[in-house]
Scaffold this motif. Structure first.
Motif, PDB file in Angstrom:
ATOM      1  N   ASN A   1      17.207 -31.208   9.886  1.00 48.82           N
ATOM      2  CA  ASN A   1      17.350 -29.811  10.296  1.00 48.82           C
ATOM      3  C   ASN A   1      18.619 -29.670  11.129  1.00 48.82           C
ATOM      4  O   ASN A   1      18.814 -30.425  12.091  1.00 48.82           O
ATOM      5  CB  ASN A   1      16.140 -29.364  11.118  1.00 48.82           C
TER       6      ASN A   1
ATOM      7  N   LEU B   1      18.391 -21.892  13.001  1.00 47.59           N
ATOM      8  CA  LEU B   1      18.507 -22.884  11.938  1.00 47.59           C
ATOM      9  C   LEU B   1      19.645 -22.501  11.002  1.00 47.59           C
ATOM     10  O   LEU B   1      19.700 -21.369  10.505  1.00 47.59           O
ATOM     11  CB  LEU B   1      17.191 -22.970  11.157  1.00 47.59           C
TER      12      LEU B   1
ATOM     13  N   ASN C   1      19.854 -21.492   5.530  1.00 50.93           N
ATOM     14  CA  ASN C   1      18.817 -20.615   6.085  1.00 50.93           C
ATOM     15  C   ASN C   1      18.508 -19.459   5.137  1.00 50.93           C
ATOM     16  O   ASN C   1      17.356 -19.043   4.985  1.00 50.93           O
ATOM     17  CB  ASN C   1      19.278 -20.087   7.449  1.00 50.93           C
TER      18      ASN C   1
ATOM     19  N   ARG D   1      15.910 -33.949  15.113  1.00 52.68           N
ATOM     20  CA  ARG D   1      16.471 -33.190  13.999  1.00 52.68           C
ATOM     21  C   ARG D   1      16.130 -33.832  12.650  1.00 52.68           C
ATOM     22  O   ARG D   1      16.432 -33.268  11.609  1.00 52.68           O
ATOM     23  CB  ARG D   1      17.996 -33.077  14.146  1.00 52.68           C
TER      24      ARG D   1
ATOM     25  N   VAL E   1      14.131 -35.274   5.820  1.00 48.69           N
ATOM     26  CA  VAL E   1      14.638 -33.915   6.009  1.00 48.69           C
ATOM     27  C   VAL E   1      15.437 -33.866   7.305  1.00 48.69           C
ATOM     28  O   VAL E   1      14.969 -34.356   8.346  1.00 48.69           O
ATOM     29  CB  VAL E   1      13.487 -32.885   6.067  1.00 48.69           C
TER      30      VAL E   1
ATOM     31  N   LYS F   1      20.679 -24.846   8.324  1.00 49.13           N
ATOM     32  CA  LYS F   1      20.335 -25.374   7.002  1.00 49.13           C
ATOM     33  C   LYS F   1      19.421 -26.584   7.145  1.00 49.13           C
ATOM     34  O   LYS F   1      19.279 -27.159   8.226  1.00 49.13           O
ATOM     35  CB  LYS F   1      21.592 -25.788   6.233  1.00 49.13           C
ATOM     36  N   LYS F   2      18.811 -26.942   6.032  1.00 50.73           N
ATOM     37  CA  LYS F   2      18.045 -28.174   5.903  1.00 50.73           C
ATOM     38  C   LYS F   2      18.696 -29.034   4.832  1.00 50.73           C
ATOM     39  O   LYS F   2      19.104 -28.523   3.781  1.00 50.73           O
ATOM     40  CB  LYS F   2      16.590 -27.887   5.509  1.00 50.73           C
TER      41      LYS F   2
ATOM     42  N   PHE G   1      20.962 -27.033  13.403  1.00 46.42           N
ATOM     43  CA  PHE G   1      20.961 -25.769  14.121  1.00 46.42           C
ATOM     44  C   PHE G   1      22.369 -25.418  14.600  1.00 46.42           C
ATOM     45  O   PHE G   1      23.238 -26.291  14.723  1.00 46.42           O
ATOM     46  CB  PHE G   1      20.002 -25.843  15.311  1.00 46.42           C
TER      47      PHE G   1
END
Length: 234
Positions: A163, A3, A213, A105, A161, A5-6, A165
């Motif tokens: 996600n 990961l 992250n 995602r 949200v 970031k979100k 990667f």
């Protein structure tokens, strides 16, 4: 896979016209609407399921690129794209079983009612009953039918949200794709009977936060990304 970031998108969804996202009719008595809206079983307030928003975002985004899948799903002949080279597949995921299965995602959370006090004087609890009439083209006989809708002016929470990667092919585009999908829904409709006036919504994004992250390991802070939001989503 790691990961990176979100990205957390927050705001509200306002119904500009009556909104009809169907629920169960099991609790309706004789003389009630033929179709009812989905409600929170505890508060009895209507809400927008995250699955309804996510499905509409995906289908319109795929239509905008012409990326329509050929997999049959029940009565649906032209389903979601599962091509790993399509941007929409990278954002929304794929259920392929030939080695290209990809988790979604994007997370679209349920949108709960924000202004219940504004909906106190409606026909039904927090909703309205809309009657439509089908006219026989030969005899002019009328067949009325009644639908339950959330009235215009109702506001719901928006929480998405994303996600991202390290292995994502479109990692620099996923946020932009989500905004594009929201713009498409805003210029289309959400829920049922959109061609008959229902389902026009306005998205107002009030906060976009990037959490790397390192944030979740106590080594970094979060960033404000509101400058990246298109003007028509503010």
């Amino acid at each position: 896979m790691k990961l990176i970031k979100k990205i957390i998108i927050s705001g509200e969804i306002e119904a500009k016209t009556g909104l009809m996202i169907g629920g169960s009719n099991t609790a309706m008595g004789i003389g009630g609407p033929d179709r009812t809206v989905i409600r929170n079983p505890v508060t009895k307030q209507p809400y927008i399921p995250g699955s309804s928003l996510k499905g509409k975002m995906r289908s319109l985004l795929e239509l905008s690129y012409g990326n329509i899948g050929s997999k049959k799903m029940g009565k649906v002949e032209n389903g979601p794209s599962e091509d790993p080279t399509h941007a929409s597949t990278n954002l929304f995921g794929s259920a392929r079983t030939d080695g290209f299965q990809r988790p979604s995602r994007i997370i679209c959370r349920d949108g709960f009612l924000l202004n219940p006090d504004d909906l106190k004087n409606t026909d039904l609890p927090f909703t309205e009953a809309k009657t439509e009439v089908v006219i026989d083209r030969i005899t002019s006989a009328a067949m009325p039918r009644s639908f339950e809708r959330v009235p215009a002016g109702a506001k719901f929470g928006l929480n998405i949200v994303i996600n991202i990667f390290d292995e994502d092919q479109f990692k620099d585009q996923l946020q932009t794709l989500a905004f594009k999908a929201l713009q498409l829904v805003q210029d289309d409709y959400l829920g049922g009977s959109g061609s008959r006036g229902s389902g026009q919504v306005k998205f107002t994004i009030t906060k976009v936060t990037e959490r790397p992250n390192s944030f979740y390991h106590g080594d970094g802070g979060e960033s404000d990304l509101m400058s990246s939001v298109p003007e028509d989503l503010k």
